[in-house]
Design an enzyme around this catalytic site. Sequence first.
Site, PDB file in Angstrom:
ATOM      1  CG  ASP A   1      -0.712  13.735  -1.514  1.00 58.99           C
ATOM      2  OD1 ASP A   1      -1.111  14.365  -0.538  1.00 58.99           O
ATOM      3  OD2 ASP A   1       0.014  12.717  -1.434  1.00 58.99           O
TER       4      ASP A   1
ATOM      5  CG  ASP B   1     -11.756  12.955  -3.078  1.00 62.09           C
ATOM      6  OD1 ASP B   1     -10.563  12.895  -3.417  1.00 62.09           O
ATOM      7  OD2 ASP B   1     -12.168  13.743  -2.192  1.00 62.09           O
TER       8      ASP B   1
ATOM      9  CG  ASP C   1       9.595   8.551  -2.884  1.00 64.80           C
ATOM     10  OD1 ASP C   1       8.662   7.840  -3.321  1.00 64.80           O
ATOM     11  OD2 ASP C   1      10.025   9.543  -3.484  1.00 64.80           O
TER      12      ASP C   1
ATOM     13  CD  GLU D   1      -2.873   1.440   2.198  1.00 69.16           C
ATOM     14  OE1 GLU D   1      -3.209   0.445   2.870  1.00 69.16           O
ATOM     15  OE2 GLU D   1      -3.356   2.588   2.377  1.00 69.16           O
TER      16      GLU D   1
ATOM     17  CB  THR E   1      -9.515   6.349   3.452  1.00 71.58           C
ATOM     18  OG1 THR E   1      -9.676   7.538   2.677  1.00 71.58           O
ATOM     19  CG2 THR E   1      -9.410   5.146   2.532  1.00 71.58           C
ATOM     20  CE  LYS E   2      -7.607  12.274   9.608  1.00 73.46           C
ATOM     21  NZ  LYS E   2      -6.468  12.997   9.060  1.00 73.46           N
TER      22      LYS E   2
HETATM   23  C1  SAM Z   1      -4.127  12.294   0.612  1.00 68.99           C
HETATM   24  S1  SAM Z   1      -3.217  11.220   1.642  1.00 68.99           S
HETATM   25  C2  SAM Z   1      -4.266   9.778   1.722  1.00 68.99           C
HETATM   26  C3  SAM Z   1      -3.976   8.906   2.909  1.00 68.99           C
HETATM   27  C4  SAM Z   1      -4.833   7.651   3.063  1.00 68.99           C
HETATM   28  N1  SAM Z   1      -4.603   6.714   1.982  1.00 68.99           N
HETATM   29  C5  SAM Z   1      -6.302   7.992   3.163  1.00 68.99           C
HETATM   30  O1  SAM Z   1      -7.028   7.774   2.198  1.00 68.99           O
HETATM   31  O2  SAM Z   1      -6.722   8.483   4.229  1.00 68.99           O
HETATM   32  C6  SAM Z   1      -1.909  10.693   0.585  1.00 68.99           C
HETATM   33  C7  SAM Z   1      -0.737  10.076   1.356  1.00 68.99           C
HETATM   34  O3  SAM Z   1       0.190   9.547   0.399  1.00 68.99           O
HETATM   35  C8  SAM Z   1       1.493   9.755   0.884  1.00 68.99           C
HETATM   36  N2  SAM Z   1       2.429   9.716  -0.252  1.00 68.99           N
HETATM   37  C9  SAM Z   1       2.369  10.448  -1.391  1.00 68.99           C
HETATM   38  N3  SAM Z   1       3.366  10.125  -2.215  1.00 68.99           N
HETATM   39  C10 SAM Z   1       4.078   9.156  -1.590  1.00 68.99           C
HETATM   40  C11 SAM Z   1       5.230   8.423  -1.944  1.00 68.99           C
HETATM   41  N4  SAM Z   1       5.862   8.616  -3.111  1.00 68.99           N
HETATM   42  N5  SAM Z   1       5.702   7.509  -1.072  1.00 68.99           N
HETATM   43  C12 SAM Z   1       5.076   7.305   0.110  1.00 68.99           C
HETATM   44  N6  SAM Z   1       3.970   7.962   0.499  1.00 68.99           N
HETATM   45  C13 SAM Z   1       3.474   8.879  -0.346  1.00 68.99           C
HETATM   46  C14 SAM Z   1       1.411  11.105   1.587  1.00 68.99           C
HETATM   47  O4  SAM Z   1       2.435  11.244   2.537  1.00 68.99           O
HETATM   48  C15 SAM Z   1       0.026  11.026   2.230  1.00 68.99           C
HETATM   49  O5  SAM Z   1       0.084  10.508   3.535  1.00 68.99           O
END
Ligand code: SAM
Length: 225
Positions: free
Chosen positions: A133, A169, A110, A58, A204-205
């Site tokens: 994101d 979304d 990352d 994930e 999810t949140k």
């Molecule tokens: C908008 S949040 C969504 C979190 C969760 N999946 C949810 O739906 O509640 C996106 C997450 O992806 C992580 N993220 C984005 N690019 C990433 C990468 N290349 N490696 C690891 N994490 C990453 C960010 O740090 C962030 O916590």
Amino acid sequence: MPISKIRPIRSYVLRQGRLTKHQAEGIKSLSPLHAISFGDNILNWDAIFNRQGKRIIEIGFGMGHTTAEIAETLSDSNFIAIDVHSPGVGNLLNKIQEKNLKNLKIIQHDAVEVLEKMTLDESIDAIHIFFPDPWHKKRHNKRRLIQQTFLELISMKLKKEGYIHIATDWEDYANWIIEIFKNNSMYKAKNIDFSKKPSYRPKTKYENRGVNLGHQVWDMIFIKS
Ligand SMILES: C[S@@+](CC[C@H](N)C(=O)[O-])C[C@H]1O[C@@H](n2cnc3c(N)ncnc32)[C@H](O)[C@@H]1O
């Protein structure tokens, strides 16, 4: 500019935020049990989990609520969850301990580099990416995680018939993702109805925030041939 000074484009912004006491304690005491350090070594899944099982990565677990629930539901599968933010890492470490999950480990790094450096080719059964994101401003689109180059990377790492499940979304991002996969002959879409959520994915949140703003949600599953 010397090559070493050029920073790669990242799909996240590193804001560590404040850790609660519980999260900080979780990181300190539970990392040795449930976290894997980033490095150049290839992940040996069967040794890490002390059993065989489907291998699911994930990417971007956020606070990890969904991640822990899915690992509980799909208990025969092994999960490695990757994110960069410490509060979420602390939170998920505590959840793994509370729920006594033996099939879930964390890497704080990352995910692109984890795939590149620590993942054997054709070794992964599935990749989950929930609410990446959106980088919704056009000039930031290049920071989106799902790009043609990312698709090439996961194509190397997924097994034949492996799947990638992405939920978002943001309509514009959903269309962008569908277009990228459509242009790659290696993938076929599993679900034609992109608004149908598979039963194993709890809300999810970030999703709840989007839904409260009146956003629709797209669940896209693509199978590698
Ligand atoms: C908008 S949040 C969504 C979190 C969760 N999946 C949810 O739906 O509640 C996106 C997450 O992806 C992580 N993220 C984005 N690019 C990433 C990468 N290349 N490696 C690891 N994490 C990453 C960010 O740090 C962030 O916590």
